[in-house]
Design an enzyme around this catalytic site. Sequence first.
Site, PDB file in Angstrom:
ATOM      1  N   ASN A   8       0.861  -1.180   0.000  1.00 22.37           N
ATOM      2  CA  ASN A   8       0.000   0.000   0.000  1.00 22.37           C
ATOM      3  C   ASN A   8       0.903   1.238   0.000  1.00 22.37           C
ATOM      4  O   ASN A   8       1.464   1.606   1.028  1.00 22.37           O
ATOM      5  CB  ASN A   8      -0.894  -0.039   1.258  1.00 22.37           C
ATOM      6  N   LYS A  10       0.076   4.231  -0.365  1.00 20.94           N
ATOM      7  CA  LYS A  10      -0.608   5.426   0.172  1.00 20.94           C
ATOM      8  C   LYS A  10      -0.379   6.620  -0.769  1.00 20.94           C
ATOM      9  O   LYS A  10      -0.369   6.415  -1.970  1.00 20.94           O
ATOM     10  CB  LYS A  10      -0.163   5.693   1.613  1.00 20.94           C
ATOM     11  N   HIS A  89      -9.696   1.239   4.771  1.00 23.70           N
ATOM     12  CA  HIS A  89      -8.421   1.423   5.484  1.00 23.70           C
ATOM     13  C   HIS A  89      -8.650   2.419   6.627  1.00 23.70           C
ATOM     14  O   HIS A  89      -9.440   3.349   6.495  1.00 23.70           O
ATOM     15  CB  HIS A  89      -7.346   1.935   4.512  1.00 23.70           C
ATOM     16  N   GLU A  91      -7.052   4.857   7.595  1.00 28.04           N
ATOM     17  CA  GLU A  91      -6.841   6.267   7.233  1.00 28.04           C
ATOM     18  C   GLU A  91      -8.064   6.824   6.500  1.00 28.04           C
ATOM     19  O   GLU A  91      -8.396   8.002   6.626  1.00 28.04           O
ATOM     20  CB  GLU A  91      -5.553   6.404   6.393  1.00 28.04           C
ATOM     21  N   GLU A 158      -5.589  -4.941  10.853  1.00 29.67           N
ATOM     22  CA  GLU A 158      -4.572  -3.904  11.030  1.00 29.67           C
ATOM     23  C   GLU A 158      -4.840  -3.141  12.321  1.00 29.67           C
ATOM     24  O   GLU A 158      -5.625  -2.174  12.322  1.00 29.67           O
ATOM     25  CB  GLU A 158      -4.621  -2.922   9.852  1.00 29.67           C
ATOM     26  N   GLY A 164       2.226   2.380  10.839  1.00 30.77           N
ATOM     27  CA  GLY A 164       3.160   3.492  10.664  1.00 30.77           C
ATOM     28  C   GLY A 164       3.866   3.913  11.937  1.00 30.77           C
ATOM     29  O   GLY A 164       4.447   4.999  11.995  1.00 30.77           O
ATOM     30  N   SER A 196       3.215  -1.959  10.585  1.00 27.98           N
ATOM     31  CA  SER A 196       4.666  -1.975  10.813  1.00 27.98           C
ATOM     32  C   SER A 196       5.338  -3.292  10.415  1.00 27.98           C
ATOM     33  O   SER A 196       6.231  -3.779  11.106  1.00 27.98           O
ATOM     34  CB  SER A 196       4.991  -1.620  12.266  1.00 27.98           C
TER      35      SER A 196
HETATM   36  P1  PGA Z   1       2.638   0.395   7.754  1.00 29.60           P
HETATM   37  O1  PGA Z   1       1.168   0.609   7.126  1.00 29.60           O
HETATM   38  O2  PGA Z   1       3.191  -0.861   7.175  1.00 29.60           O
HETATM   39  O3  PGA Z   1       3.410   1.618   7.343  1.00 29.60           O
HETATM   40  O4  PGA Z   1       2.457   0.304   9.233  1.00 29.60           O
HETATM   41  C1  PGA Z   1       0.303  -0.465   6.952  1.00 29.60           C
HETATM   42  C2  PGA Z   1      -0.990   0.013   6.363  1.00 29.60           C
HETATM   43  O5  PGA Z   1      -1.413   1.143   6.624  1.00 29.60           O
HETATM   44  O6  PGA Z   1      -1.636  -0.726   5.610  1.00 29.60           O
END
Ligand code: PGA
Length: 233
Positions: A8, A10, A89, A91, A158, A164, A196
């Site tokens: 992803n 983003k 997601h 976000e 998640e 993140g 992460s």
């Molecule tokens: P990350 O993000 O690997 O940077 O923690 C995962 C995600 O948001 O799908």
Amino acid sequence: MKPLIVANWKMNPVTIKEAEELFNSVKHGVKDIESAETVICPPFIYLPLLKGLTLGAQDSYWEEKGAYTGEVSIAMLKEMGCKYVIIGHSERRKYFNETDEIVNRKVKTALDAGLIPIVCIGETEEEREMDKTEGVLEEEIKQGLDKVDVSKIVIAYEPIWAIGTGNPCDVEEAQRMKEIIQKMVLKNIRLLYGGSVKANNAEGYLKQAGFNGLLVGGASLDAKEFVEILNNS
Ligand code: PGA
């Protein structure tokens, strides 16, 4: 079934030059990997540049076309060669107020069009501390997947506090959550872990905890690290 490793990206990368560098190293690194199914989810505008890879979108709208300024439809994504679409997601839920009802509409539209939705669920740190994790997941599943054929979708667990932050969920705890989600949805649901993920912890989620794949954010922007994740899968 091979593990499903989803990148992803983003809202990255910003410049065309950076984007091209990443495309080239990812394309190069991914082409010889047979052990995993790799899906790249770039920003919409980069989809046509990545033809030849298995592609996913980071979001979509439920109407096919029309006066919906700024939106991209599933029909358009299909036309661009997408096989998967990430839906709900954290976000999207946090910054764009996406509710479980919206998630449900998007999941149904994706399935009707023949795309595979990757539906994200997970709890915040506060919810976990207040012992609400299972209730939160149950609600997201009940409403977000209402009248959905769950055998046709992928779920990504998640934990929001792990996204993140460089603070991944312990493998044992992730495995416990995996079993809880399987009980809530379906024993052999295709289930990914995200939050992460790095090259040095990928294997634990797949081989020890038994997840069917990974959703990788930050580490997927570093082609070398991402290819290492694929090699460890
Ligand atoms: P990350 O993000 O690997 O940077 O923690 C995962 C995600 O948001 O799908």
